[in-house]
Design a protein around this motif. Sequence first.
Motif, mmCIF file in Angstrom:
data_model
loop_
_atom_site.group_PDB
_atom_site.id
_atom_site.type_symbol
_atom_site.label_atom_id
_atom_site.label_comp_id
_atom_site.label_asym_id
_atom_site.label_seq_id
_atom_site.Cartn_x
_atom_site.Cartn_y
_atom_site.Cartn_z
ATOM 1 N N ASN A 83 0.815 -1.215 0.000
ATOM 2 C CA ASN A 83 0.000 0.000 0.000
ATOM 3 C C ASN A 83 0.849 1.265 0.000
ATOM 4 O O ASN A 83 0.316 2.360 -0.144
ATOM 5 N N TRP A 84 2.161 1.137 0.187
ATOM 6 C CA TRP A 84 3.041 2.300 0.132
ATOM 7 C C TRP A 84 3.593 2.537 -1.264
ATOM 8 O O TRP A 84 4.323 3.491 -1.490
ATOM 9 N N ILE A 85 3.283 1.652 -2.194
ATOM 10 C CA ILE A 85 3.924 1.662 -3.509
ATOM 11 C C ILE A 85 3.069 2.432 -4.515
ATOM 12 O O ILE A 85 1.871 2.169 -4.672
ATOM 13 N N ALA A 121 -5.587 7.053 5.363
ATOM 14 C CA ALA A 121 -6.271 5.765 5.297
ATOM 15 C C ALA A 121 -5.873 4.922 6.497
ATOM 16 O O ALA A 121 -4.755 5.033 7.014
ATOM 17 N N LEU A 122 -6.807 4.083 6.945
ATOM 18 C CA LEU A 122 -6.575 3.133 8.016
ATOM 19 C C LEU A 122 -7.152 1.791 7.588
ATOM 20 O O LEU A 122 -8.324 1.712 7.200
ATOM 21 N N ARG A 123 -6.328 0.754 7.650
ATOM 22 C CA ARG A 123 -6.742 -0.571 7.202
ATOM 23 C C ARG A 123 -6.501 -1.580 8.313
ATOM 24 O O ARG A 123 -5.460 -1.543 8.969
ATOM 25 N N MET A 124 -7.444 -2.481 8.485
ATOM 26 C CA MET A 124 -7.317 -3.548 9.465
ATOM 27 C C MET A 124 -7.831 -4.847 8.852
ATOM 28 O O MET A 124 -8.828 -4.845 8.126
ATOM 29 N N VAL A 151 -2.665 -4.184 11.130
ATOM 30 C CA VAL A 151 -3.172 -2.818 11.272
ATOM 31 C C VAL A 151 -2.207 -1.897 10.544
ATOM 32 O O VAL A 151 -0.994 -1.942 10.783
ATOM 33 N N GLU A 152 -2.734 -1.072 9.666
ATOM 34 C CA GLU A 152 -1.884 -0.219 8.832
ATOM 35 C C GLU A 152 -2.554 1.128 8.611
ATOM 36 O O GLU A 152 -3.777 1.216 8.435
ATOM 37 N N GLY A 153 -1.743 2.182 8.628
ATOM 38 C CA GLY A 153 -2.262 3.524 8.392
ATOM 39 C C GLY A 153 -1.280 4.353 7.593
ATOM 40 O O GLY A 153 -0.068 4.100 7.602
ATOM 41 N N GLY A 170 2.689 3.555 8.517
ATOM 42 C CA GLY A 170 3.113 2.595 9.523
ATOM 43 C C GLY A 170 2.270 1.334 9.454
ATOM 44 O O GLY A 170 1.114 1.363 9.000
ATOM 45 N N GLN A 171 2.847 0.221 9.912
ATOM 46 C CA GLN A 171 2.147 -1.066 9.867
ATOM 47 C C GLN A 171 2.599 -1.929 11.039
ATOM 48 O O GLN A 171 3.785 -1.964 11.380
#
Length: 270
Positions: A83-85, A121-124, A151-153, A170-171
Motif C-alpha cells: 500500500n506504500w507503492i 487511510a486506516l486498514r485492518m 493494522v496499517e495507516g 506505519g504497519q
Amino acid sequence: VAVVSTPIAISRVDTEFSTTVEREAIRALPVGLEARDLVALTPGARPSHVWGGATAQANNYQIDGVSANHPGLGGDLIQPSINWIESIEVRGLGAGAEHGNFQGGLINVITKSGTNDFQGALRMSGESHQFNASALDPSEIGSEVATRYDVEGEVRGPIVRDRLFYYLAGQYLRRDARFTNHLPAAEDFYSPTLEERTEGKFFGKLSWRPASSHGLEASVARLENRTEHWGLSGYEAPDATLRVNAPTTSYSAAWTSAFGDGNLLEAKLA
C-alpha cells in the motif's frame, strides 16, 4: 480457437526490456501481501527469477532509484507494504533464449509521495484458524496460519503548497503459524507451540520542489522483525528453537536537476 502471438523484437542496439505497473493496476489485480510478489505482474518474470532463471543475487533491487540490495543474502533488503507503492518498474535485457547469458534484471519500487491534497487511510484485517479449514496432512512437514492480525495507516499532504510535501505510513503485523506434531508419543495433531512473528514498519518521506526542473526527496524506513520459536517444524521441543530479532534502519536522499533536453543531474545518498 485461434491463438496468435507476436515474437518480441530484439534490438541489437538497445536490448532493454521494461515494464511499469502503476498503483491503479496493483489495486485492481489479485496480488499477495508481499511487495516482492508484484514482480510477477511482469510477463516472464517471477520473484528472484527475472528473465533467464537468475536468482536474487543476480538482480538489482532499488527503492526510489536507490540501491537496496541485501548485503549478505542478496535480494531485497527492505520489504515495504504494497500500500506504500506508487508503481514498480522491472527492467531486463529482454533477449531471447537463443542468445543466452542474459540473466537478472533491475527492480525499482517507487513509493508514494505527498501531494497538495490531504489524504489518509486506516486498514485492518485478520484471520484465525477457528474459521479456516486445515489442509495439513499427518505425514506432512508443513505449517499453516494460526492467527494473523494486520493494522496499517498512512497519511500524506502538503507542508508548503506546491513546494514541500510529506508522506507517513506505519504497519503492525502479528502472524502465528502452527505445525503438525511429529514428536514421539505425541497425542495432539498440532504442535502445542506456535511460531510467533511480529513485524513493525514505519516509512516517512519528504518531497521538496523548489522549481519545476529541480527536486529533492528524502526518506527514512524502520523495520522491526521479531520471531519466537523460529525454526519450528514439529520435530523439536520448543527449547530447541530460536528467538530472532532483526531490526533494520534505512535512509536515502536524492536530488534531481534537469537542464534542457537530455541533460540530467542526479545525486543520491543511502
